[in-house]
Design an enzyme around this catalytic site. Structure first.
Site, PDB file in Angstrom:
ATOM      1  N   ARG A  99       0.863  -1.187   0.000  1.00  0.00           N
ATOM      2  CA  ARG A  99       0.000   0.000   0.000  1.00  0.00           C
ATOM      3  C   ARG A  99       0.895   1.231   0.000  1.00  0.00           C
ATOM      4  O   ARG A  99       1.645   1.450   0.947  1.00  0.00           O
ATOM      5  CB  ARG A  99      -0.910  -0.027   1.236  1.00  0.00           C
ATOM      6  N   HIS A 145      -2.525  11.095   0.086  1.00  0.00           N
ATOM      7  CA  HIS A 145      -2.093  10.854   1.463  1.00  0.00           C
ATOM      8  C   HIS A 145      -1.420  12.142   1.971  1.00  0.00           C
ATOM      9  O   HIS A 145      -0.210  12.188   2.174  1.00  0.00           O
ATOM     10  CB  HIS A 145      -1.151   9.652   1.524  1.00  0.00           C
ATOM     11  N   GLU A 190      -7.068   8.722   5.673  1.00  0.00           N
ATOM     12  CA  GLU A 190      -7.361   9.406   6.940  1.00  0.00           C
ATOM     13  C   GLU A 190      -7.852  10.845   6.754  1.00  0.00           C
ATOM     14  O   GLU A 190      -7.203  11.800   7.186  1.00  0.00           O
ATOM     15  CB  GLU A 190      -6.136   9.380   7.868  1.00  0.00           C
ATOM     16  N   TYR A 332      -4.784   2.163  15.596  1.00  0.00           N
ATOM     17  CA  TYR A 332      -3.560   2.033  16.393  1.00  0.00           C
ATOM     18  C   TYR A 332      -3.824   1.894  17.886  1.00  0.00           C
ATOM     19  O   TYR A 332      -3.145   1.154  18.558  1.00  0.00           O
ATOM     20  CB  TYR A 332      -2.663   3.273  16.184  1.00  0.00           C
ATOM     21  N   GLU A 399      -3.933   0.109   8.066  1.00  0.00           N
ATOM     22  CA  GLU A 399      -2.721   0.500   8.813  1.00  0.00           C
ATOM     23  C   GLU A 399      -2.861   0.030  10.246  1.00  0.00           C
ATOM     24  O   GLU A 399      -3.926   0.159  10.850  1.00  0.00           O
ATOM     25  CB  GLU A 399      -2.528   2.022   8.861  1.00  0.00           C
TER      26      GLU A 399
HETATM   27  C1  NOJ Z   1      -1.396   7.318   9.980  1.00  0.00           C
HETATM   28  C2  NOJ Z   1      -0.902   7.886   8.697  1.00  0.00           C
HETATM   29  O1  NOJ Z   1      -1.662   7.459   7.614  1.00  0.00           O
HETATM   30  C3  NOJ Z   1       0.595   7.695   8.462  1.00  0.00           C
HETATM   31  O2  NOJ Z   1       0.976   8.604   7.500  1.00  0.00           O
HETATM   32  C4  NOJ Z   1       1.336   7.853   9.776  1.00  0.00           C
HETATM   33  O3  NOJ Z   1       2.723   7.820   9.588  1.00  0.00           O
HETATM   34  C5  NOJ Z   1       0.912   6.761  10.722  1.00  0.00           C
HETATM   35  N1  NOJ Z   1      -0.509   6.875  10.974  1.00  0.00           N
HETATM   36  C6  NOJ Z   1       1.635   6.767  12.065  1.00  0.00           C
HETATM   37  O4  NOJ Z   1       1.365   7.950  12.732  1.00  0.00           O
END
Ligand code: NOJ
Length: 494
Positions: A99, A145, A190, A332, A399
């Site tokens: 990705r 992104h 995001e 996360y 992610e």
């Molecule tokens: C979300 C983001 O999509 C990515 O760019 C970022 O590095 C990671 N989380 C970790 O914070």
């Protein structure tokens, strides 16, 4: 001792036991493993071969104190030149897919609809996709992104409704040029962070602080731009290219602080204001009811003639509804959510529109990122919530990962993946959640936005002091490779 504290302690005991026991069952055959990066975080070559300036180039160059150590993505991991090496690393891991994202200003330097396309930019992505294909790795391509062309920011960025047309032009260019070799597309990564951190907390480029105002306009345009790109694909490209289009949204898991109705409602409201803000729109055509009710009402009390939350017309609702072929989540961490007294109704802010208190359990392991505590069971709860809330869709984890301050013996990262993946597998096997993809963040240490190169998320370490940007595998790379090969999280599976 307060009831909340007691609940917290009991929960942490349960969590500790769960967290240390990874399941010894195997991942189903259909399940795919991938890993991710994003253009500005890894590519470098910020002004080579015709690339235009984007908002992160601009911010890092004009306001270097914004990022820790004055770091920037000028060279980053130099993936623009080292993409073949990156693909070799992906091959060593054995991932099914990679990705990555496209840099808008590399492809359309000014970003504007109708402005020139940079062939060198297209060629770079063609070469990367070709290299992936030659190595049996599927590309999963994110169109945006966070690295908006700077010219579009000068036109107001996402809060300007014209952005929809500029994005539609860009999306058509990439479908046209790359679509023959791409099956999975993501319009936006995001959006919550694009709009909330970009226009409310000001902690991401472009760094505006317009809480409860510009961020709602940002989201409004972004959702319409997503829907437009989806329809363009659907009508002009899907018949030949047969691919899938979605949007990747993120949320923290909000665990109710107690089983009281008020705390349950608070947690649900927080999920709707974070994930639902975008996903309720693409699934059902509009913002979550709780957002509409609260923001309309508070805007009225504050003397606004119309709501601070823009309205979609009936026609737009129909157009936006169902513009997703899969549901995706970047996940996360977890916090507890608790009901809160209504704050001063005159305060104009996203936080007061939401009105939820959050807290964490201090015993949860702290990563190198202030916002990221390790709470594996939160992912299982979140996957269950997604499945229930959106009517049991196919779900991709796009992610998931953890940061540290560096080092090749990253045992804590191995524990993280083992425990989070264990919760994904339990969600599939025990709870019947239809998760079919898991994407680790990230392939290699990279530019972690305002934290620069201080927080490391990679399975490969990159030496940023060396102009050759050599990559070295960490222990977690071997672990992930072993998981992918055996489809098992522990030494032996049943
Ligand atoms: C979300 C983001 O999509 C990515 O760019 C970022 O590095 C990671 N989380 C970790 O914070």
């Amino acid at each position: 001792m307060s009831n909340n504290l007691l609940v917290t302690i009991l929960l942490s005991v349960l969590v500790y036991r769960e967290a240390t026991a990874a399941t010894n069952r195997t991942f189903p055959d259909y399940f795919k493993f991938g890993i991710a990066t994003a253009s500005y975080q890894v590519e470098g070559a910020w002004n080579e071969d015709g690339k235009g300036e984007n908002i992160w180039d601009h911010l890092c160059h004009t306001n270097p104190t914004f990022v820790d150590n004055g770091d920037n993505g000028d060279i980053a991991c130099d993936s623009y030149h080292k993409y073949k090496e990156d693909v070799a690393l992906l091959k060593d891991l054995g991932v099914d897919y990679y990705r990555f994202s496209l840099s808008w200003s590399r492809i359309i330097p000014l970003g504007l609809a109708g402005s020139p396309v940079n062939q060198a930019g297209i060629d770079y992505y063609k070469s990367l996709i070709q290299e992936l294909g030659d190595n049996g790795i599927e590309p999963m391509v994110t169109i945006f992104h966070w690295d908006l062309p700077e010219t579009l920011q000068e036109f107001g960025g996402f809060p300007n409704p014209e952005l929809e047309e500029h994005f539609a032009y860009y999306a058509r260019v990439v479908f046209e040029n790359l679509g023959d070799s791409v099956t999975y597309w993501t319009t936006f990564n995001e959006p919550l962070q694009t709009c909330h951190q970009g226009y409310s907390t000001g902690t991401m480029a472009p760094g505006y602080k317009s809480s409860g105002l510009a961020e709602y306009k940002c989201a409004h345009t972004l959702i319409k731009a997503h829907a437009k790109a989806y329809h363009i694909y659907d009508e002009e490209f899907r018949p030949q290219q047969q691919g899938y289009v979605g949007i990747v949204a993120d949320t923290t898991w909000f665990e109710p602080a107690s089983d009281s109705d008020a705390d349950q409602e608070a947690a649900e409201r927080a999920l709707q204001f974070n994930y639902g803000w975008y996903i309720n729109a693409v699934v059902n055509g509009n913002y979550p009811a709780v957002m509409i009710e609260r923001i309309d009402e508070r805007s009225k009390q504050q003397g606004f003639e119309t709501s601070r939350l823009p309205k979609f017309t009936e026609e737009e609702i129909e157009y936006i509804k169902g513009t997703h072929d899969y549901l995706a989540i970047n996940a996360y961490t977890t916090v507890y959510a608790q009901a809160k007294e209504e704050t001063d109704p005159t305060v104009v802010s996203y936080e007061s529109d939401l009105n939820v208190d959050t807290f964490i359990d201090e015993s949860w392991e702290q990563s190198a990122s202030s916002w990221l505590r390790v709470v594996p069971w939160g992912l299982r709860n979140l996957l269950n919530w997604l499945s229930k809330t959106y009517n049991h869709p196919e779900i991709f984890v796009t992610e998931n990962g953890v940061s540290d301050l560096g080092g090749l013996d990253d045992d804590r990262r191995i524990n993280f993946y083992q425990e989070y993946l264990s919760n994904v597998l339990e969600a599939i096997l025990d709870d019947g959640v239809n998760v079919t993809r898991y994407t680790a963040w990230s392939l290699m240490d990279n530019f972690e936005w305002a934290r620069g190169y201080t927080e490391k998320f990679g399975m490969y370490s990159v030496n940023f002091d060396n102009p050759g940007r050599p990559r070295t595998p960490k222990a977690s790379a071997s672990y992930y490779a072993q998981v992918i090969a055996s489809r098992c999280l522990v030494d032996t599976c049943e």
